[in-house]
Design a protein around this motif. Structure first.
Motif, PDB file in Angstrom:
ATOM      1  N   GLY A 142     -10.483   2.000   6.872  1.00  0.00           N
ATOM      2  CA  GLY A 142      -9.261   2.761   6.660  1.00  0.00           C
ATOM      3  C   GLY A 142      -8.026   1.884   6.689  1.00  0.00           C
ATOM      4  N   LEU A 143      -7.992   0.924   7.623  1.00  0.00           N
ATOM      5  CA  LEU A 143      -6.858  -0.002   7.692  1.00  0.00           C
ATOM      6  C   LEU A 143      -6.767  -0.848   6.427  1.00  0.00           C
ATOM      7  CD1 LEU A 143      -7.127  -1.197  11.409  1.00  0.00           C
ATOM      8  CD2 LEU A 143      -5.423   0.356  10.423  1.00  0.00           C
ATOM      9  N   LEU A 144      -7.923  -1.233   5.892  1.00  0.00           N
ATOM     10  CA  LEU A 144      -7.938  -1.978   4.636  1.00  0.00           C
ATOM     11  C   LEU A 144      -7.351  -1.124   3.506  1.00  0.00           C
ATOM     12  CD1 LEU A 144      -8.771  -4.359   2.835  1.00  0.00           C
ATOM     13  CD2 LEU A 144     -11.052  -3.307   2.668  1.00  0.00           C
ATOM     14  N   GLY A 145      -7.745   0.150   3.472  1.00  0.00           N
ATOM     15  CA  GLY A 145      -7.225   1.047   2.443  1.00  0.00           C
ATOM     16  C   GLY A 145      -5.718   1.219   2.542  1.00  0.00           C
ATOM     17  N   VAL A 146      -5.213   1.337   3.762  1.00  0.00           N
ATOM     18  CA  VAL A 146      -3.771   1.470   3.955  1.00  0.00           C
ATOM     19  C   VAL A 146      -3.056   0.199   3.490  1.00  0.00           C
ATOM     20  CG1 VAL A 146      -1.953   1.629   5.705  1.00  0.00           C
ATOM     21  CG2 VAL A 146      -3.940   3.155   5.809  1.00  0.00           C
ATOM     22  N   ALA A 147      -3.641  -0.964   3.803  1.00  0.00           N
ATOM     23  CA  ALA A 147      -3.035  -2.229   3.368  1.00  0.00           C
ATOM     24  C   ALA A 147      -2.971  -2.309   1.843  1.00  0.00           C
ATOM     25  CB  ALA A 147      -3.836  -3.401   3.930  1.00  0.00           C
ATOM     26  N   VAL A 148      -4.021  -1.854   1.176  1.00  0.00           N
ATOM     27  CA  VAL A 148      -4.028  -1.853  -0.287  1.00  0.00           C
ATOM     28  C   VAL A 148      -2.966  -0.902  -0.811  1.00  0.00           C
ATOM     29  CG1 VAL A 148      -5.374  -1.239  -2.333  1.00  0.00           C
ATOM     30  CG2 VAL A 148      -6.444  -2.521  -0.476  1.00  0.00           C
ATOM     31  N   LEU A 149      -2.890   0.294  -0.232  1.00  0.00           N
ATOM     32  CA  LEU A 149      -1.907   1.279  -0.678  1.00  0.00           C
ATOM     33  C   LEU A 149      -0.477   0.791  -0.473  1.00  0.00           C
ATOM     34  CD1 LEU A 149      -3.549   4.530   0.711  1.00  0.00           C
ATOM     35  CD2 LEU A 149      -3.101   4.048  -1.694  1.00  0.00           C
TER      36      LEU A 149
END
Length: 309
Positions: A142-149
């Motif tokens: 989830g943290l990776l997804g937030v970083a991408v977003l």
């Protein structure tokens, strides 16, 4: 599979889709209303309108019910309700309204999908739940997804954009904390009663804040902006709450929780087709990563997760 479930499958799909649509459009309604009113004014209008719907609904539901469902609270319970009014209504509504000035509605909708991850974290801290390896992995993903977003490493990302992303994430964390706090301290109360009381409490908190930050001489409420405010408070807040309680009662929390997966889809679609926001590869990839992480996080604990607001 039971016959009752087969007969109600159409209602299942319709109820979940409607709730997701109501919540998913909230970012769009805020985006449209904000040019005519400051963020705290929008947050106050939202909570006022939703309170005018939820409070009468709770009173009507309480009629003829046993004494525990009648709104009579002790001092400790009033404290718990005050905490919820701040953490699940007043603060996240203000944070989200402010953030909508700096981030696109579609991005805001996807970032709100992290609520189950925050809920999982607070459940570990406040309820003593032990996360498994799958849940810990979900948080990392989830943290990776937030970083991408958020565009980590992107040269085109401004400080305001980062601030907007952090504000939406903070609002999502407020929901995660509030729902866990509610489960710990007010599980004996009907959700509709809690929702109505905390909306009224949030009105008292936000009224002076909105009055202090709103210059009536600069408020520009066009018919479209007024309609957006009405839709935000009545449809995307009160209406979505009422429909979600109906979904939970008829379909169970697992099926009702499907709204968490559909809200970003609605938010992205509305942002693109209504607000003409761009559809980027970063948004699609980040949304896919975040939703995948949410699926991992709630797979074992989905029966205990509330839907996203």
């Amino acid at each position: 599979m039971s016959t009752g479930f087969v007969e109600d499958s159409g209602g299942t799909v319709l109820g979940v889709v409607l709730a997701s649509t109501m919540w998913g459009l909230s970012s769009v309604f805020m985006k449209v209303a904000l040019p005519g009113m400051p963020p705290f004014g929008v947050a106050f209008a939202r909570v006022l309108l939703s309170g005018l719907v939820l409070a009468p609904a709770a009173v009507l539901r309480a009629r003829g019910k046993p004494a525990p469902e009648i709104p009579v609270s002790g001092g400790r319970e009033r404290t718990h309700l005050a905490v919820l009014a701040l953490t699940t209504v007043a603060l996240p509504f203000c944070l989200t309204a402010w953030a909508q000035q700096h981030v696109e509605a579609s991005l805001s909708a996807v970032l709100h999908a992290t609520v189950p991850l925050w809920t999982l974290g607070f459940a570990v801290l406040m309820l003593g739940q032990r996360p498994g390896g799958r849940q810990l992995g979900a948080v990392a993903v989830g943290l990776l997804g937030v970083a991408v977003l958020a565009g980590l490493g992107s040269h085109g990302l401004t400080g305001c954009s980062w601030g907007g992303c952090l504000a939406v994430l903070a609002a999502s964390a407020c929901y995660g904390f509030g729902w866990t706090y509610m489960r710990r301290n007010l599980s004996h109360r009907q959700p509709l009663y809690i929702a109505a009381v905390i909306q009224v409490g949030a009105i008292l908190v936000l009224a002076p804040l909105a009055a202090a930050t709103t210059d009536t001489g600069h408020v520009e409420l066009t018919p479209v902006r007024i309609a957006s405010l009405l839709a935000l408070g009545v449809i995307s807040t009160a209406g979505a709450e009422l429909l979600n309680y109906r979904n939970v009662a008829r379909l169970g929390p697992t099926t009702a929780a499907l709204t968490a997966y559909l809200i970003p889809v609605v938010g992205i679609s509305a942002g693109i087709f209504i607000l003409d926001e761009p559809l980027t590869a970063r948004l699609l990839i980040g949304a896919a990563i975040v939703l995948g992480s949410v699926g991992l996080a709630v797979q074992r604990h989905q029966e205990r997760q509330p839907s996203v607001n």
